[in-house]
Design an enzyme around this catalytic site. Structure first.
Site, short mmCIF file in Angstrom:
data_model
loop_
_atom_site.label_atom_id
_atom_site.label_comp_id
_atom_site.label_asym_id
_atom_site.label_seq_id
_atom_site.Cartn_x
_atom_site.Cartn_y
_atom_site.Cartn_z
N GLU A 130 -4.78 5.81 6.77
CA GLU A 130 -4.04 6.05 7.87
C GLU A 130 -2.71 5.66 7.64
O GLU A 130 -1.72 4.71 6.56
CB GLU A 130 -4.28 4.23 9.14
CG GLU A 130 -3.99 4.64 10.29
CD GLU A 130 -2.47 4.22 10.91
OE1 GLU A 130 -1.48 5.22 10.23
OE2 GLU A 130 -2.13 2.98 10.51
N ALA A 187 -3.50 -3.11 2.83
CA ALA A 187 -3.18 -3.75 4.34
C ALA A 187 -1.48 -3.65 4.15
O ALA A 187 -0.76 -3.10 3.02
CB ALA A 187 -3.16 -4.88 4.59
N PRO A 188 -0.57 -3.08 5.11
CA PRO A 188 0.75 -2.86 4.79
C PRO A 188 1.45 -3.73 5.22
O PRO A 188 0.84 -4.86 5.89
CB PRO A 188 0.85 -1.57 6.03
CG PRO A 188 -0.45 -1.72 7.21
CD PRO A 188 -1.14 -2.36 5.90
N TRP A 189 2.88 -4.22 5.13
CA TRP A 189 3.09 -4.58 5.47
C TRP A 189 4.07 -5.40 6.77
O TRP A 189 4.63 -6.45 7.36
CB TRP A 189 4.93 -5.40 4.74
CG TRP A 189 5.01 -4.17 4.55
CD1 TRP A 189 5.36 -3.39 2.70
CD2 TRP A 189 6.89 -3.12 5.27
NE1 TRP A 189 6.38 -2.52 3.24
CE2 TRP A 189 7.21 -2.27 4.92
CE3 TRP A 189 7.52 -3.92 6.35
CZ2 TRP A 189 8.48 -1.27 5.03
CZ3 TRP A 189 7.97 -2.63 7.51
CH2 TRP A 189 7.95 -1.98 6.37
N LYS A 222 -5.84 -6.36 -0.20
CA LYS A 222 -5.13 -6.66 -0.92
C LYS A 222 -3.87 -6.32 0.56
O LYS A 222 -3.46 -5.23 0.56
CB LYS A 222 -4.97 -5.44 -1.81
CG LYS A 222 -3.56 -6.39 -2.78
CD LYS A 222 -3.05 -5.14 -3.69
CE LYS A 222 -1.63 -4.22 -3.05
NZ LYS A 222 -0.76 -4.71 -2.99
N PRO A 223 -3.45 -7.45 0.70
CA PRO A 223 -2.04 -7.41 1.22
C PRO A 223 -0.92 -7.27 0.65
O PRO A 223 -1.36 -6.90 -0.59
CB PRO A 223 -1.97 -9.00 1.40
CG PRO A 223 -2.33 -9.86 0.69
CD PRO A 223 -3.37 -9.16 -0.68
#
Length: 478
Positions: A251, A152-154, A178-179
């Site tokens: 994405e 996942a993104p920030w 995973k963040p």
């Protein structure tokens, strides 16, 4: 006197753990620029443990009925509502986002999206059984793909976690998520919430850097790798996954054109576009940051947009009057500043164009005009509170400019002419076209792009299908 840092931990097989080798990363609050926590810097041993746990949990979770998975997801949605204030606080520390906007603009859609996928869990169906060859009946089964490695993104740590785990769990997969290394806090809290509801091993969270993510994608166990991130990261994931033919869901970036025709209500368009461009500090792949305006209203539009930018406020999370908070990290501040510093001589900064304050990573709402199609700031994603404006003479040129980038995620058209809107929506080469609005998303509709914006869909039944595989079963009637 020193303040003790919060200690974030991985969540593997139903328990919280430090990294196996004890390594950590400092986590910075972007609103202050100060370290407030440490998180694990997970290595191969941690990835192995998480993947083994997810693999061990998969058979039992796969074999649960859709109604059982639905009940679990509905419990997760209820728990998110009950822990909303904790999630808001964690997300704000992660990102510096305004507290009130996080409360109103993120928690409700997240909960709704989880509930949507809870319903989708009971909609797994294939084509009807039938005889396509004499004496033989064919059946199509929809099955989960297996263990899913998700990154996942920030920019939206909480919401993007939901977009990842909700369809995966609903379809019967198990997850290792995973963040980003800069925003792990809310994802670790999500693990705490979900861990009280799902069987151990079904949902796992490991923290770390890009090497951790690479180890996840290259691992032998996952059947699918899903990432929301930069084009560069997506290309690396696709390349790594190709080595053992993993499924990939990407994405990636965006450079959304906002095409404003001469019959548009300028005041309403400026109001909506400025919010859609500056919200979340422009750190949104669909942000309305590349405006194309018909030459007959160009000057009037630019003047109004610059005025709107000057009236837009950024600041600390507890300030109820701000539209957006800081950029996420020091590198992102440097990147956004660099685009402005490198502007060509023909460009004009109509508003903003500078850092705000010397504490945290705040950047002023910025409008830049006078740009050409091949300028760096037009072709590349800024991912900051910067709206560019170009002029076009007719519909054909508007389409040429709009489609003339490597990204193809989202776009919008602003006109009162229905036929023109329909022509544009057909011709725009983007995964989403909004008409007289920009940026609303609903759980029932797909989100995803073409070209270098990636492939696969988030949200909707299409996003759910991405986490399933199709099996043909044929049986003899003899």
């Amino acid at each position: 006197m020193t303040t003790e840092l919060r200690r974030l931990r991985n969540y593997i097989n139903g328990e919280f753990r430090d990294a196996a080798d004890g390594r950590t990363i400092d986590v910075v609050n972007p609103a202050t620029g100060e370290v407030y926590a440490t998180s694990p810097l997970s290595g191969q041993a941690d990835v192995d443990a998480a993947m083994d746990a997810a693999a061990a949990a998969f058979p039992a979770w796969r074999d649960t009925t859709p109604s059982e998975r639905q009940k679990v997801l509905l419990k997760i949605a209820d728990a998110f509502e009950e822990r909303a204030e904790d999630l808001i606080a964690a997300e704000s520390e992660n990102t510096g986002k305004p507290l009130e906007l996080t409360r109103t603009e993120e928690i409700p859609p997240m909960v709704d999206q989880i509930r949507f996928f809870a319903g989708a869990a009971r909609m797994l169906e294939g084509k009807s059984a039938g005889e396509y060859m004499e004496g033989l009946t064919s059946i199509v089964r929809r099955e989960p793909v297996g263990v899913c490695a998700q990154v996942a993104p920030w920019n939206y740590p909480m919401m993007m976690a939901v977009w990842k785990f909700a369809p995966a769990l609903a379809a019967g997969n198990t997850v290792v998520l995973k963040p980003s290394d800069t925003t792990p806090a809310s994802t670790v809290l999500i693990a705490e919430i979900i861990g009280q509801i799902v069987p151990k091993g079904v949902f796992n969270v490991i923290c770390g850097d890009r090497d951790t993510g690479r180890a996840m994608v290259e691992h032998r166990i996952p059947a699918m790798a899903s990432i929301t991130g930069s084009v560069r990261a997506g290309m690396q994931v696709a390349e790594s996954a190709a080595k053992d033919v993993k499924r990939v869901h990407l994405e990636l970036g965006g450079k959304a054109p906002v095409v404003v025709f001469e019959d548009t209500d300028i005041d309403k368009a400026v109001e909506d576009i400025s919010v859609a461009g500056f919200f979340n500090a422009g750190q949104d792949c669909t942000a309305a940051t590349r405006v194309l305006v018909h030459e007959s209203i160009h000057d009037e539009f630019v003047s109004a947009l610059a005025k709107a930018a000057a009236g837009t406020k950024t600041g600390q999370p507890d300030d109820a009057d701000v539209l957006y908070g800081p950029l996420n990290n020091a590198n992102q501040l440097k990147q956004v500043s660099g685009f402005i510093d490198r502007l060509p001589a023909h460009a004009k900064v109509e508003a903003g164009g500078h850092r705000v304050g010397d504490k945290g990573y705040f950047y002023a709402p910025t409008v830049v005009s006078g740009l050409k199609q091949d300028d760096e700031i037009i072709q590349n994603e800024v991912f900051g509170p910067v709206i560019t404006v170009q002029s076009f003479r007719d519909e054909d040129q508007a389409l040429e400019y709009a489609n003339g980038v490597e990204y193809a995620l989202a776009s919008s058209v602003w006109t009162k002419d229905h036929a023109r809107a329909m022509r544009m929506s057909k011709a725009l080469d983007f995964g989403c076209v909004w008409i007289n609005t920009h940026i609303p998303l609903v759980a029932e509709m797909p989100h995803g792009g073409f070209k270098k914006s990636g492939y696969g869909k988030d949200l909707s039944a299409y996003g759910f299908d991405d986490y399933t595989r199709v099996k043909h079963v044929m049986t003899s009637l003899g």
